[in-house]
Design an enzyme around this catalytic site. Structure first.
Site, PDB file in Angstrom:
ATOM      1  N   ARG A 260       0.835  -1.208   0.000  1.00  0.00           N
ATOM      2  CA  ARG A 260       0.000   0.000   0.000  1.00  0.00           C
ATOM      3  C   ARG A 260       0.869   1.258   0.000  1.00  0.00           C
ATOM      4  NH1 ARG A 260      -4.347   2.998   3.434  1.00  0.00           N
ATOM      5  NH2 ARG A 260      -5.837   3.365   1.766  1.00  0.00           N
TER       6      ARG A 260
ATOM      7  N   HIS B 229       0.548   4.083  -2.843  1.00  0.00           N
ATOM      8  CA  HIS B 229       0.198   5.472  -2.535  1.00  0.00           C
ATOM      9  C   HIS B 229       1.325   6.444  -2.892  1.00  0.00           C
ATOM     10  CE1 HIS B 229      -3.613   5.159   0.143  1.00  0.00           C
ATOM     11  NE2 HIS B 229      -3.662   4.355  -0.893  1.00  0.00           N
TER      12      HIS B 229
ATOM     13  N   HIS C 246      -6.482  -6.032  -3.611  1.00  0.00           N
ATOM     14  CA  HIS C 246      -7.312  -6.155  -2.407  1.00  0.00           C
ATOM     15  C   HIS C 246      -7.546  -7.610  -1.988  1.00  0.00           C
ATOM     16  CE1 HIS C 246      -8.996  -1.763  -2.376  1.00  0.00           C
ATOM     17  NE2 HIS C 246      -7.752  -1.858  -1.985  1.00  0.00           N
TER      18      HIS C 246
ATOM     19  N   TRP D 138     -10.640  -8.554   2.757  1.00  0.00           N
ATOM     20  CA  TRP D 138     -11.438  -8.858   1.562  1.00  0.00           C
ATOM     21  C   TRP D 138     -11.514 -10.368   1.298  1.00  0.00           C
ATOM     22  CZ3 TRP D 138      -8.221  -4.608   1.936  1.00  0.00           C
ATOM     23  CH2 TRP D 138      -8.736  -3.370   1.571  1.00  0.00           C
TER      24      TRP D 138
HETATM   25 FE1  CCH Z   1      -6.508  -0.199  -1.585  1.00  0.00          FE
HETATM   26  N1  CCH Z   1      -7.416   0.314   0.169  1.00  0.00           N
HETATM   27  N2  CCH Z   1      -7.760   1.016  -2.610  1.00  0.00           N
HETATM   28  N3  CCH Z   1      -5.490  -0.599  -3.292  1.00  0.00           N
HETATM   29  N4  CCH Z   1      -5.186  -1.300  -0.520  1.00  0.00           N
HETATM   30  C1  CCH Z   1      -7.110  -0.146   1.413  1.00  0.00           C
HETATM   31  C2  CCH Z   1      -6.162  -1.099   1.730  1.00  0.00           C
HETATM   32  C3  CCH Z   1      -5.289  -1.653   0.803  1.00  0.00           C
HETATM   33  C4  CCH Z   1      -8.788   1.744  -2.081  1.00  0.00           C
HETATM   34  C5  CCH Z   1      -9.074   1.922  -0.732  1.00  0.00           C
HETATM   35  C6  CCH Z   1      -8.443   1.224   0.288  1.00  0.00           C
HETATM   36  C7  CCH Z   1      -5.796  -0.123  -4.545  1.00  0.00           C
HETATM   37  C8  CCH Z   1      -6.952   0.570  -4.891  1.00  0.00           C
HETATM   38  C9  CCH Z   1      -7.828   1.113  -3.980  1.00  0.00           C
HETATM   39  C10 CCH Z   1      -4.139  -2.033  -1.057  1.00  0.00           C
HETATM   40  C11 CCH Z   1      -3.661  -1.954  -2.355  1.00  0.00           C
HETATM   41  C12 CCH Z   1      -4.291  -1.262  -3.376  1.00  0.00           C
HETATM   42  C13 CCH Z   1      -7.956   0.489   2.378  1.00  0.00           C
HETATM   43  C14 CCH Z   1      -7.905   0.249   3.878  1.00  0.00           C
HETATM   44  C15 CCH Z   1      -8.787   1.339   1.679  1.00  0.00           C
HETATM   45  C16 CCH Z   1      -9.883   2.221   2.263  1.00  0.00           C
HETATM   46  C17 CCH Z   1      -6.808   1.079   4.554  1.00  0.00           C
HETATM   47  C18 CCH Z   1      -6.732   0.818   6.039  1.00  0.00           C
HETATM   48  O1  CCH Z   1      -7.736   1.061   6.714  1.00  0.00           O
HETATM   49  O2  CCH Z   1      -5.657   0.371   6.507  1.00  0.00           O
HETATM   50  C19 CCH Z   1      -9.558   2.331  -3.163  1.00  0.00           C
HETATM   51  C20 CCH Z   1     -10.783   3.217  -2.997  1.00  0.00           C
HETATM   52  C21 CCH Z   1      -8.983   1.924  -4.335  1.00  0.00           C
HETATM   53  C22 CCH Z   1      -9.386   2.186  -5.746  1.00  0.00           C
HETATM   54  O3  CCH Z   1     -10.465   2.642  -6.047  1.00  0.00           O
HETATM   55  C23 CCH Z   1      -4.725  -0.457  -5.448  1.00  0.00           C
HETATM   56  C24 CCH Z   1      -4.671  -0.056  -6.922  1.00  0.00           C
HETATM   57  C25 CCH Z   1      -3.778  -1.159  -4.716  1.00  0.00           C
HETATM   58  C26 CCH Z   1      -2.446  -1.724  -5.139  1.00  0.00           C
HETATM   59  C27 CCH Z   1      -2.122  -2.030  -6.382  1.00  0.00           C
HETATM   60  C28 CCH Z   1      -3.589  -2.916  -0.041  1.00  0.00           C
HETATM   61  C29 CCH Z   1      -2.453  -3.930  -0.226  1.00  0.00           C
HETATM   62  C30 CCH Z   1      -4.318  -2.674   1.132  1.00  0.00           C
HETATM   63  C31 CCH Z   1      -4.150  -3.360   2.490  1.00  0.00           C
HETATM   64  C32 CCH Z   1      -3.279  -2.546   3.416  1.00  0.00           C
HETATM   65  C33 CCH Z   1      -3.118  -3.158   4.792  1.00  0.00           C
HETATM   66  O4  CCH Z   1      -2.611  -2.450   5.652  1.00  0.00           O
HETATM   67  O5  CCH Z   1      -3.465  -4.321   5.003  1.00  0.00           O
END
Ligand code: CCH
Length: 288
Positions: free
Chosen positions: A44, A48, A171, A187
């Site tokens: 993540r 970002h 996700h 997820w």
């Molecule tokens: Fe995401 N993401 N993401 N995401 N994401 C969150 C967590 C992860 C969105 C929203 C969220 C991508 C696209 C999107 C990861 C990778 C990717 C969370 C929870 C939200 C909200 C954060 C928390 O509370 O810790 C949205 C909206 C979109 C697109 O529309 C893309 C693209 C990627 C990578 C290629 C990953 C991995 C996580 C898990 C992080 C963790 O701490 O476990």
């Protein structure tokens, strides 16, 4: 006799592989975090760092590591990512020659590969920039929004529908944290292994609004232990997005290939590389 002159240290493939190995070692040893791995939060961070790219102005992207600084580090979307940056600090101390920008992306590559995902070829050459390069807030996606928003945000980076869906397959990994985004839960049932389960679950499970005081999110009706964001469900409601969800749910190899291509592109947005495109490096995983 001329004294031997030592030139400046120019890191090569072997040196970056050493950094990869060090990250992989930390990942396997520090297994008491979340679902047993820092892998998801490292991915993540890399996403970002990269996802702020704007193709019109050629600003943002992974070149700069500007999330180190308060304005960007404090953006709501980046809540919790200090955990990932802190995890990498001992690695940076051990290999001071690597830029934070390259380190964050290399750790994203490492996280994907170590969580049994596809190989992500890598180029080095990102340099750290000062806080004047911080991007404005609002460039990363907002999970409460719809298809127009997803297309606007990822379109600004230069991605098409197919790539947007492929990238969303990330996700399969990790979870939402109430103290970060406000959302809650994972997820998939295997949040530290990359698979196409995110797409399978989107199609196969019944999703209903979760009844709680938090932000609007979905839960699976059967077990109530999994979640989907409003933006995740958009991928099966929109016809064009849905066609790719169908393809990825059916075939993990197709997902891995297209995920790898899209992530590679994401990680390189806006970076002025010297290393040519046909000379990317592929790192060995700890289990190769
Ligand atoms: Fe995401 N993401 N993401 N995401 N994401 C969150 C967590 C992860 C969105 C929203 C969220 C991508 C696209 C999107 C990861 C990778 C990717 C969370 C929870 C939200 C909200 C954060 C928390 O509370 O810790 C949205 C909206 C979109 C697109 O529309 C893309 C693209 C990627 C990578 C290629 C990953 C991995 C996580 C898990 C992080 C963790 O701490 O476990």
């Amino acid at each position: 006799q001329a004294a031997k002159v030592k030139g400046p240290f120019v890191p090569r493939y072997e040196d970056y592989q050493k950094v990869y190995d060090a990250i992989a070692k930390e990942l396997s040893e520090k297994d008491d975090y979340d679902d047993g791995s820092y892998g998801p939060v490292l991915l993540r961070l890399a996403w970002h760092a990269s996802g702020t790219y704007d193709k019109e102005t050629n600003t943002g992207g992974s070149n700069g590591a500007t999330m180190r600084f308060a304005p960007e580090g404090d953006h709501g979307a980046n809540a919790g990512l200090k955990t990932a940056r802190d995890f990498l600090e001992p690695i940076k101390e051990k290999f001071p020659w690597i830029s934070y920008s390259d380190l964050w992306i290399l750790s994203g590559v490492c996280a994907i590969q170590e969580m049994q995902g596809p190989k992500i070829p890598f180029r080095a050459g990102r340099s750290d920039r000062d806080l004047s390069f911080c991007t404005p807030d609002g460039r990363l996606p907002d999970a409460s929004k719809d298809h127009t928003h997803i297309r606007a945000i990822f379109g600004r980076m230069g991605f098409n529908d197919q790539e947007m869906v492929a990238l969303s397959g990330a996700h399969a990994l990790g979870r939402c944290h109430t103290d970060r985004s406000g959302y809650d839960g994972p997820w998939t049932f295997s949040p530290t292994t990359l698979t196409n389960d995110y797409f399978k679950l989107l199609l196969e499970e019944k999703w209903a609004w979760k009844k709680w005081n938090g932000p609007k999110q979905f839960e699976d009706v059967k077990t109530k232990s999994l979640m989907m964001l409003p933006t995740d469900l958009v991928l099966i409601k929109d016809k064009s997005f849905r066609s790719h969800v169908d393809r990825y749910a059916k075939d993990n190899d197709v997902f891995f290939k297209e995920f790898s291509d899209a992530v590679l592109r994401l990680f390189e947005l806006g970076v002025p590389f010297v290393q040519p495109e046909d000379q990317r490096w592929t790192f060995k995983s700890s289990f190769d």
